[in-house]
Design an enzyme around this catalytic site. Structure first.
Site, PDB file in Angstrom:
ATOM      1  N   PRO A 123       0.685  -1.519   0.434  1.00 46.01           N
ATOM      2  CA  PRO A 123       0.178   0.000  -0.051  1.00 46.01           C
ATOM      3  C   PRO A 123       0.819   1.283  -0.457  1.00 46.01           C
ATOM      4  O   PRO A 123       1.694   1.418   1.096  1.00 46.01           O
ATOM      5  CB  PRO A 123      -0.805  -0.197   1.386  1.00 46.01           C
ATOM      6  CG  PRO A 123      -0.086  -1.055   2.059  1.00 46.01           C
ATOM      7  CD  PRO A 123       0.556  -2.043   1.370  1.00 46.01           C
TER       8      PRO A 123
ATOM      9  N   GLN B 159      -6.986  -2.001   4.150  1.00 47.85           N
ATOM     10  CA  GLN B 159      -5.850  -2.148   5.885  1.00 47.85           C
ATOM     11  C   GLN B 159      -6.241  -0.772   6.326  1.00 47.85           C
ATOM     12  O   GLN B 159      -7.080  -0.166   6.466  1.00 47.85           O
ATOM     13  CB  GLN B 159      -4.550  -1.711   4.665  1.00 47.85           C
ATOM     14  CG  GLN B 159      -3.923  -1.477   6.231  1.00 47.85           C
ATOM     15  CD  GLN B 159      -2.056  -0.645   5.901  1.00 47.85           C
ATOM     16  OE1 GLN B 159      -1.827   0.076   5.577  1.00 47.85           O
ATOM     17  NE2 GLN B 159      -0.844  -1.480   5.603  1.00 47.85           N
TER      18      GLN B 159
ATOM     19  N   CYS C  30       3.224   2.642   9.794  1.00 47.82           N
ATOM     20  CA  CYS C  30       3.515   4.293   9.287  1.00 47.82           C
ATOM     21  C   CYS C  30       3.733   5.082  10.427  1.00 47.82           C
ATOM     22  O   CYS C  30       3.053   5.065  11.237  1.00 47.82           O
ATOM     23  CB  CYS C  30       1.526   4.892   9.264  1.00 47.82           C
ATOM     24  SG  CYS C  30       1.889   6.485   8.742  1.00 47.82           S
TER      25      CYS C  30
ATOM     26  N   LYS D 213       0.983  -5.509   9.291  1.00 48.95           N
ATOM     27  CA  LYS D 213       2.333  -5.015   8.302  1.00 48.95           C
ATOM     28  C   LYS D 213       2.941  -3.819   9.449  1.00 48.95           C
ATOM     29  O   LYS D 213       2.131  -3.539   9.812  1.00 48.95           O
ATOM     30  CB  LYS D 213       2.053  -4.189   7.118  1.00 48.95           C
ATOM     31  CG  LYS D 213       2.988  -3.259   6.560  1.00 48.95           C
ATOM     32  CD  LYS D 213       2.456  -3.272   5.254  1.00 48.95           C
ATOM     33  CE  LYS D 213       3.189  -2.772   4.065  1.00 48.95           C
ATOM     34  NZ  LYS D 213       3.756  -1.494   4.450  1.00 48.95           N
TER      35      LYS D 213
ATOM     36  N   GLY E  76      10.165  -3.793   1.255  1.00 47.23           N
ATOM     37  CA  GLY E  76      11.514  -2.790   1.390  1.00 47.23           C
ATOM     38  C   GLY E  76      12.447  -2.741   0.201  1.00 47.23           C
ATOM     39  O   GLY E  76      13.372  -4.044   0.307  1.00 47.23           O
ATOM     40  N   ASP E  77      12.579  -1.795  -0.436  1.00 49.04           N
ATOM     41  CA  ASP E  77      13.499  -1.191  -1.086  1.00 49.04           C
ATOM     42  C   ASP E  77      13.934  -2.420  -2.842  1.00 49.04           C
ATOM     43  O   ASP E  77      14.425  -2.166  -3.629  1.00 49.04           O
ATOM     44  CB  ASP E  77      15.309  -1.252  -0.143  1.00 49.04           C
ATOM     45  CG  ASP E  77      15.037  -0.147   0.106  1.00 49.04           C
ATOM     46  OD1 ASP E  77      14.577   0.515   0.123  1.00 49.04           O
ATOM     47  OD2 ASP E  77      16.289  -0.416   1.164  1.00 49.04           O
TER      48      ASP E  77
ATOM     49  N   GLY F  81       5.736  -1.987  -2.945  1.00 51.58           N
ATOM     50  CA  GLY F  81       5.098  -0.430  -2.862  1.00 51.58           C
ATOM     51  C   GLY F  81       6.485   0.649  -4.455  1.00 51.58           C
ATOM     52  O   GLY F  81       5.420   0.489  -5.126  1.00 51.58           O
ATOM     53  N   ARG F  82       7.002   1.816  -3.553  1.00 55.03           N
ATOM     54  CA  ARG F  82       8.046   2.419  -4.805  1.00 55.03           C
ATOM     55  C   ARG F  82       7.828   1.781  -6.318  1.00 55.03           C
ATOM     56  O   ARG F  82       7.566   2.502  -6.973  1.00 55.03           O
ATOM     57  CB  ARG F  82       8.923   3.247  -4.598  1.00 55.03           C
ATOM     58  CG  ARG F  82       8.071   3.930  -2.820  1.00 55.03           C
ATOM     59  CD  ARG F  82       8.924   4.642  -2.181  1.00 55.03           C
ATOM     60  NE  ARG F  82       9.584   2.953  -1.176  1.00 55.03           N
ATOM     61  CZ  ARG F  82      10.869   3.444  -0.868  1.00 55.03           C
ATOM     62  NH1 ARG F  82      10.693   4.982  -0.346  1.00 55.03           N
ATOM     63  NH2 ARG F  82      11.447   2.374   0.129  1.00 55.03           N
TER      64      ARG F  82
HETATM   65  C1  LIG Z   1       4.088   7.810   0.038  1.00 55.83           C
HETATM   66  C2  LIG Z   1       4.040   6.651   0.748  1.00 55.83           C
HETATM   67  C3  LIG Z   1       2.353   5.753   0.955  1.00 55.83           C
HETATM   68  C4  LIG Z   1       2.969   4.701   1.863  1.00 55.83           C
HETATM   69  N1  LIG Z   1       1.392   4.681   3.126  1.00 55.83           N
HETATM   70  C5  LIG Z   1       1.262   3.280   3.912  1.00 55.83           C
HETATM   71  C6  LIG Z   1       0.122   2.365   3.790  1.00 55.83           C
HETATM   72  O1  LIG Z   1      -0.992   3.791   3.563  1.00 55.83           O
HETATM   73  N2  LIG Z   1      -0.219   1.775   4.416  1.00 55.83           N
HETATM   74  C7  LIG Z   1       0.752   0.809   4.221  1.00 55.83           C
HETATM   75  O2  LIG Z   1       0.638  -0.223   5.396  1.00 55.83           O
HETATM   76  N3  LIG Z   1       2.388   1.015   4.039  1.00 55.83           N
HETATM   77  C8  LIG Z   1       2.413   2.717   3.753  1.00 55.83           C
HETATM   78  N4  LIG Z   1       3.967   2.588   2.996  1.00 55.83           N
HETATM   79  C9  LIG Z   1       5.065   1.733   2.955  1.00 55.83           C
HETATM   80  C10 LIG Z   1       4.851   0.831   1.789  1.00 55.83           C
HETATM   81  O3  LIG Z   1       4.495  -0.270   1.843  1.00 55.83           O
HETATM   82  C11 LIG Z   1       6.631  -0.401   2.205  1.00 55.83           C
HETATM   83  O4  LIG Z   1       5.709  -0.691   3.493  1.00 55.83           O
HETATM   84  C12 LIG Z   1       7.216   1.247   2.137  1.00 55.83           C
HETATM   85  O5  LIG Z   1       6.899   1.906   1.097  1.00 55.83           O
HETATM   86  C13 LIG Z   1       8.352   0.023   1.748  1.00 55.83           C
HETATM   87  O6  LIG Z   1       8.843  -1.161   0.344  1.00 55.83           O
HETATM   88  P1  LIG Z   1       9.245  -0.452  -0.803  1.00 55.83           P
HETATM   89  O7  LIG Z   1      10.619   0.502  -0.988  1.00 55.83           O
HETATM   90  O8  LIG Z   1       9.144  -1.685  -1.503  1.00 55.83           O
HETATM   91  O9  LIG Z   1       8.098   1.109  -0.836  1.00 55.83           O
HETATM   92  C14 LIG Z   1       3.961   3.662   2.300  1.00 55.83           C
HETATM   93  C15 LIG Z   1       4.924   4.077   1.530  1.00 55.83           C
HETATM   94  C16 LIG Z   1       5.283   5.450   0.961  1.00 55.83           C
HETATM   95  C17 LIG Z   1       6.672   5.698   0.549  1.00 55.83           C
END
Ligand SMILES: Cc1cc2nc3c(=O)[nH]c(=O)nc-3n(C[C@H](O)[C@H](O)[C@H](O)COP(=O)(O)O)c2cc1C
Length: 307
Positions: free
Chosen positions: A17, A71, A101, A140, A202-203, A225-226
Site C-alpha cells: 500500500p 488495511q 505508518c 504490516k 522494502g527497497d 511499493g514504490r
Molecule cells: C508515500 C508512501 C505512502 C505509504 N502508505 C502506506 C500505507 O498506507 N500503508 C502501509 O502499510 N504502508 C504504506 N507505505 C509503506 C509501503 O507500503 C512500504 O512498506 C514501503 O514503501 C517500503 O517498501 P518499498 O521500498 O517497496 O516502497 C507508504 C510508503 C510511502 C512511500
C-alpha cells in the site's frame, strides 16, 4: 492461485500500500500485471465505526482487484474489531492492521508504528479482530520503533498469539521513515523463527530483485511499493516497449477518469511522471504532460513520443 499458509493469493509478488497511489485504478493495473495480492492504503478504524463518508469511500474496490486486503489503522482493540466487522461485510479477501505508518498524525494517537511500542496491545488488537471476523487477518509491521528498540521478536510473538494468518515486515524502524536501507537480514531472521508466513518488504526495485530477496530471506512472498509505481511490469518481469508503456498509460488514465471523473486527469500526473521517467527527453515530456488538462491532449503527447 498459490497458498501461503492459510491464505490463497495469485502469486508471490504483492503490491504494497502507498497512500495516494494504490487506489482502485492502480490496484487493478497491478493485478493485471500479476500482483499476487493488492491492499488498500491505511483507512481509519475510527472513521469506519463513525461511518464517516470520506472514510467509507476509501473502502471501495472492484472485483478485478481480488485477492484484495483492506488495511485499517487505529489503537483501540474495541474500535478496531468493530471496524473489522464492518469491513468484513464488504467482502474483501483479507483485513490488514497497519503497524508501520511513521507519520506523526498517525503515531501521535498511538496508531501505526506506535503500536510496536506495546506488544500487549498488539495481542489484544489482533486477537480481537481474529475473534470477530471469519476472513484472514494480517498485520504490516516495521522491525521496531528505533534501533535501540528492535523488539520484532516480541511483536511477532504477539501477532502469532493473536492468531494472524500473515505478517508483512517492512525492514525499517519507524525512526528511519523511508531513509537508509531495509534490513533484509532481520527479515530473514524473522522468517526463520515465525510460525506465521512472513512477507518481506522494502527497497525491491526489479523483478529479479524480488526473486533474489525471496531466495535470500526464505519468505514465501514479498511486497513491492514504490518500485511498482510507473512500473507494474515489475510483477511479471516483462520488459515493456515504449509503445506498451504508452498503451498502459492510456488504460490507466481511462480507469482514473472512470473512477474519479475529470479529477482523475490531475490525479494521474504523479503516475505519468513515473511511467515516462526513463524515456528519452523525459524532462521535456514530463513538463508537457503535467501541463495537460484533457485526455486528448495527454494522448496526443504520448502518441508523438511513439512516432
Ligand atoms: C508515500 C508512501 C505512502 C505509504 N502508505 C502506506 C500505507 O498506507 N500503508 C502501509 O502499510 N504502508 C504504506 N507505505 C509503506 C509501503 O507500503 C512500504 O512498506 C514501503 O514503501 C517500503 O517498501 P518499498 O521500498 O517497496 O516502497 C507508504 C510508503 C510511502 C512511500
Amino acid at each position: 492461485m498459490i497458498k501461503i499458509g492459510k491464505i490463497t493469493v495469485a502469486g508471490p509478488l504483492m503490491l504494497a500500500p502507498i497512500a495516494g497511489f494504490t487506489d482502485p485504478p492502480f490496484r487493478r493495473i497491478a493485478r493485471r500485471h500479476g500482483a499476487g495480492l493488492v491492499m488498500t492504503e491505511l483507512i481509519s478504524a475510527e472513521g469506519i465505526v463513525r461511518a464517516n463518508r470520506k472514510t467509507m469511500d476509501m473502502l471501495a474496490f472492484h472485483d478485478e482487484e481480488r485477492p484484495l486486503a483492506i488495511q485499517i489503522f487505529g489503537n483501540s482493540p474495541a474500535v478496531i474489531s468493530e471496524a473489522a466487522a464492518a469491513v468484513e461485510e464488504l467482502r474483501p479477501d483479507m483485513i490488514n492492521i497497519n503497524m508501520g505508518c511513521p507519520v506523526r498524525r498517525v503515531c501521535g494517537s498511538g496508531s501505526g508504528a506506535a503500536l510496536l511500542l506495546d506488544p500487549k496491545n498488539i495481542f489484544d488488537i489482533t486477537a480481537g479482530m481474529v475473534k470477530r471476523v471469519r476472513i484472514p487477518v494480517s498485520a504490516k509491521i516495521r522491525i521496531g520503533w528505533d534501533h535501540r528498540s528492535l523488539n520484532y521478536i516480541d511483536t511477532v510473538k504477539a501477532l502469532q498469539d493473536g492468531g494472524v494468518s500473515l505478517i508483512i515486515v517492512h525492514g525499517r524502524t519507524r525512526d528511519q521513515q523511508y531513509g537508509g536501507r531495509a534490513d533484509w537480514d532481520v527479515i530473514r531472521k524473522i522468517a526463520e523463527f515465525s510460525s506465521v508466513p512472513i512477507v518481506g518488504n522494502g527497497d525491491i526495485r526489479t523483478h529479479a530483485g524480488a526473486l533474489e530477496r525471496m531466495g535470500f530471506s526464505g519468505c514465501p512472498a514479498v511486497m513491492i511499493g514504490r518500485g511498482a509505481v510507473g512500473n507494474p511490469w515489475i510483477f511479471s518481469g516483462r520488459k515493456p516497449s515504449v509503445q506498451e508503456i504508452i498503451d498502459e498509460i492510456k488504460k490507466h488514465l481511462d480507469l482514473m477518469i472512470a473512477y474519479y471523473g475529470l479529477r482523475g486527469i490531475v490525479l494521474m500526473r504523479k503516475h505519468l511522471v513515473r511511467y515516462i521517467h526513463e524515456f528519452r527527453g523525459a524532462r521535456e515530456i514530463r513538463k508537457r504532460l503535467v501541463g495537460s488538462n484533457s485526455r486528448e491532449e495527454i494522448c496526443e503527447i504520448l502518441d508523438s513520443i511513439a512516432r
